[in-house]
Design a protein around this motif. Structure first.
Motif, short mmCIF file in Angstrom:
data_model
loop_
_atom_site.label_atom_id
_atom_site.label_comp_id
_atom_site.label_asym_id
_atom_site.label_seq_id
_atom_site.Cartn_x
_atom_site.Cartn_y
_atom_site.Cartn_z
N SER A 198 -31.30 -23.25 -14.97
CA SER A 198 -32.67 -23.27 -14.47
C SER A 198 -33.55 -22.45 -15.40
O SER A 198 -33.09 -21.54 -16.08
CB SER A 198 -32.75 -22.70 -13.05
N SER A 249 -38.05 -21.22 -15.72
CA SER A 249 -39.30 -21.07 -14.97
C SER A 249 -40.25 -22.25 -15.19
O SER A 249 -41.32 -22.27 -14.63
CB SER A 249 -40.00 -19.77 -15.36
N GLY A 250 -39.85 -23.23 -15.97
CA GLY A 250 -40.67 -24.43 -16.16
C GLY A 250 -40.47 -25.06 -17.52
O GLY A 250 -40.10 -24.38 -18.49
N GLY A 275 -41.74 -23.66 -20.94
CA GLY A 275 -42.05 -22.25 -20.75
C GLY A 275 -41.16 -21.40 -21.64
O GLY A 275 -40.19 -21.90 -22.24
N HIS A 312 -37.39 -21.50 -20.95
CA HIS A 312 -36.82 -22.79 -21.36
C HIS A 312 -36.61 -22.83 -22.86
O HIS A 312 -35.52 -23.14 -23.35
CB HIS A 312 -37.75 -23.93 -20.91
N ALA A 330 -35.95 -27.75 -14.72
CA ALA A 330 -37.18 -26.96 -14.70
C ALA A 330 -37.65 -26.73 -13.27
O ALA A 330 -37.57 -27.63 -12.43
CB ALA A 330 -38.27 -27.68 -15.49
N PHE A 331 -38.14 -25.53 -13.01
CA PHE A 331 -38.69 -25.19 -11.71
C PHE A 331 -40.11 -24.68 -11.90
O PHE A 331 -40.52 -24.35 -13.02
CB PHE A 331 -37.83 -24.13 -11.02
N GLN A 332 -40.85 -24.62 -10.83
CA GLN A 332 -42.21 -24.10 -10.89
C GLN A 332 -42.18 -22.60 -10.67
O GLN A 332 -42.58 -22.09 -9.63
CB GLN A 332 -43.11 -24.79 -9.87
#
Length: 135
Positions: free
Chosen positions: A36, A38-39, A42, A45, A63-65
């Motif tokens: 995972s 933070s986006g 980003g 990532h 990816a997560f928000q």
């Protein structure tokens, strides 16, 4: 300005105790593990992808928000690891629910990223700015 470091964290129950174990497994099982961030695109990532490239491995990016939902997915077993900064995972590491297996810069009791004989310093910088006289 504040400085943060990329950390690789896994659930406490993960079989991976070190970055070497994670990388060795990943080389033998390309694309099997997911992480995972933070986006998409980003900093966590991008830095995790640089780490994967330098290590010669392929991980699946989810990816997560934000870091919070990514850490929640890690705690829930939906991803295998997370490339993150220390803030979102510090309490979980202290509580023993997550384990840091690597950090982009030396920290007490953590293994720094060392690949191909080089230490990778993977840091983020944070700051705030306002217009002169503004709030």
């Amino acid at each position: 300005m504040a400085e943060g470091n990329l950390m690789m964290v896994v659930p406490a129950k993960s079989p991976f105790k070190t970055m070497k174990e994670l990388v060795d497994y990943s080389r033998q099982n390309p694309g099997k593990l997911s992480y995972s961030s933070s986006g998409a695109m980003g900093i966590t990532h991008i830095l995790t992808e640089i780490l994967a490239k330098e290590a010669g491995v392929r991980w699946n990016h989810v990816a997560f928000q934000g870091s919070g939902p990514g850490v929640t997915a890690l705690l829930g077993g939906h991803v295998d690891m997370s490339g993150t900064t220390a803030g979102p995972v510090q309490a979980h590491i202290k509580a023993g629910t997550l384990r840091a297996i690597g950090v982009g810069r030396r920290r007490p009791q953590l293994h720094h990223f060392r690949l191909h004989g080089h230490v990778l310093a993977m840091q983020t910088q944070h700051g705030a700015a306002t217009r002169q006289g503004g709030t």
